[in-house]
Every structure is written in C-alpha cells, then in structure tokens.
Write a protein that holds these residues in place. Structure first.
Motif, PDB file in Angstrom:
ATOM      1  N   GLN A  92      20.836  -8.071 -37.010  1.00 56.96           N
ATOM      2  CA  GLN A  92      21.399  -6.841 -37.575  1.00 56.96           C
ATOM      3  C   GLN A  92      22.258  -6.209 -36.491  1.00 56.96           C
ATOM      4  O   GLN A  92      21.793  -5.966 -35.375  1.00 56.96           O
ATOM      5  N   VAL A  93      23.534  -5.966 -36.820  1.00 59.27           N
ATOM      6  CA  VAL A  93      24.452  -5.351 -35.864  1.00 59.27           C
ATOM      7  C   VAL A  93      24.954  -4.040 -36.427  1.00 59.27           C
ATOM      8  O   VAL A  93      25.127  -3.891 -37.632  1.00 59.27           O
ATOM      9  N   GLU A 101      34.537 -14.264 -35.930  1.00 62.86           N
ATOM     10  CA  GLU A 101      34.246 -15.450 -35.126  1.00 62.86           C
ATOM     11  C   GLU A 101      32.784 -15.462 -34.679  1.00 62.86           C
ATOM     12  O   GLU A 101      32.149 -16.511 -34.642  1.00 62.86           O
ATOM     13  N   LEU A 102      32.248 -14.278 -34.344  1.00 61.91           N
ATOM     14  CA  LEU A 102      30.851 -14.215 -33.933  1.00 61.91           C
ATOM     15  C   LEU A 102      29.915 -14.396 -35.124  1.00 61.91           C
ATOM     16  O   LEU A 102      28.843 -14.973 -34.991  1.00 61.91           O
ATOM     17  N   HIS A 107      26.132 -17.984 -37.800  1.00 64.00           N
ATOM     18  CA  HIS A 107      25.799 -18.837 -38.942  1.00 64.00           C
ATOM     19  C   HIS A 107      25.644 -20.294 -38.517  1.00 64.00           C
ATOM     20  O   HIS A 107      24.752 -20.995 -39.001  1.00 64.00           O
ATOM     21  N   ALA A 108      26.481 -20.752 -37.596  1.00 67.33           N
ATOM     22  CA  ALA A 108      26.379 -22.124 -37.104  1.00 67.33           C
ATOM     23  C   ALA A 108      25.049 -22.349 -36.381  1.00 67.33           C
ATOM     24  O   ALA A 108      24.516 -23.457 -36.386  1.00 67.33           O
ATOM     25  N   LYS A 112      21.320 -15.498 -39.812  1.00 64.45           N
ATOM     26  CA  LYS A 112      21.993 -14.662 -40.806  1.00 64.45           C
ATOM     27  C   LYS A 112      22.380 -13.353 -40.150  1.00 64.45           C
ATOM     28  O   LYS A 112      21.672 -12.832 -39.295  1.00 64.45           O
ATOM     29  N   VAL A 113      23.526 -12.786 -40.551  1.00 64.45           N
ATOM     30  CA  VAL A 113      24.022 -11.554 -39.954  1.00 64.45           C
ATOM     31  C   VAL A 113      24.091 -10.466 -41.012  1.00 64.45           C
ATOM     32  O   VAL A 113      24.620 -10.682 -42.094  1.00 64.45           O
TER      33      VAL A 113
END
Length: 118
Positions: A92-93, A101-102, A107-108, A112-113
């Motif tokens: 969580q941001v 890009e981040l 995800h890579a 999860k974001v």
C-alpha cells in the motif's frame, strides 16, 4: 472473484499501517490469521535490514498473506527493494506518486499494489 481470489484474504477488512510500534509483526500476524489484511508500516527512513527483520518476524507468526504500507513522501527506495525481494502479498503506497514502472516491477515480483488516494 472477491478478496480471496484477487489478494488471498478472506475479508475486506484492512488494518491500517500505523507505525512499527503499533502495527508490528504481532498485530499484523493476528489480523492476517483472522483472515483480514494486516499491514506493517515501512519506516519513514531507509532501513532495509530493519524492515526485512519485521517481515521475517511476521512470517514466523503467520503463514497468511500480509502487506506493508509505504509513505512515498519519505525516503523509500531501499525499503521498496526489500519489500519486492521478500515478495510480500500487498504494497500500500500513499502520500506521493508511485510511477507505473514501479507498479510493473512490483507485479513482476508477485506483489499487488494499492495506491491510496486522498
């Protein structure tokens, strides 16, 4: 699909990342063990080894997924590397811009974001 399918949690209840002194491994693990979303709080300074220690301690207390909250207004690049390296379930941001890009990098790594917008 629901919370379980998307994030691996039973309930859409989120425990806020209120700081390591409040949202430490014990609380985060207890929340995760109950089926909700437990969030550690990344330090407001670069402290990658301390953050890695928090993540690993939490993992000794739960086998359930949990996440970490990062305040983008504070230094966070080294801490973010640890979060991706440790492959926590959820990042969580908030309080800043998190470039696409981040997000793709997270995800890579299987993270999860969730970007909190206020």
């Amino acid at each position: 699909m629901g919370w379980r399918g998307i994030l691996g949690f039973d309930y859409g209840i989120v425990q806020a990342p209120l700081g390591a002194d409040i949202s430490g491994p014990e609380l985060v693990a207890a929340v995760a063990n109950s089926g909700a979303i437990g969030l550690l709080r990344a330090p407001d300074w670069e402290s990658p080894e301390y953050l890695r220690e928090l993540i690993r301690k939490t993992r000794t207390l739960t086998d359930k997924p949990f996440g970490i909250g990062v305040v983008l207004a504070f230094p966070h690049e080294e801490n973010l590397n640890v979060i991706l390296d440790e492959k926590v379930a959820l990042l969580q941001v908030y309080w800043g811009v998190f470039p696409k890009e981040l997000v793709l990098q997270a995800h890579a790594a299987g993270v999860k974001v969730v970007h909190q917008v206020s």
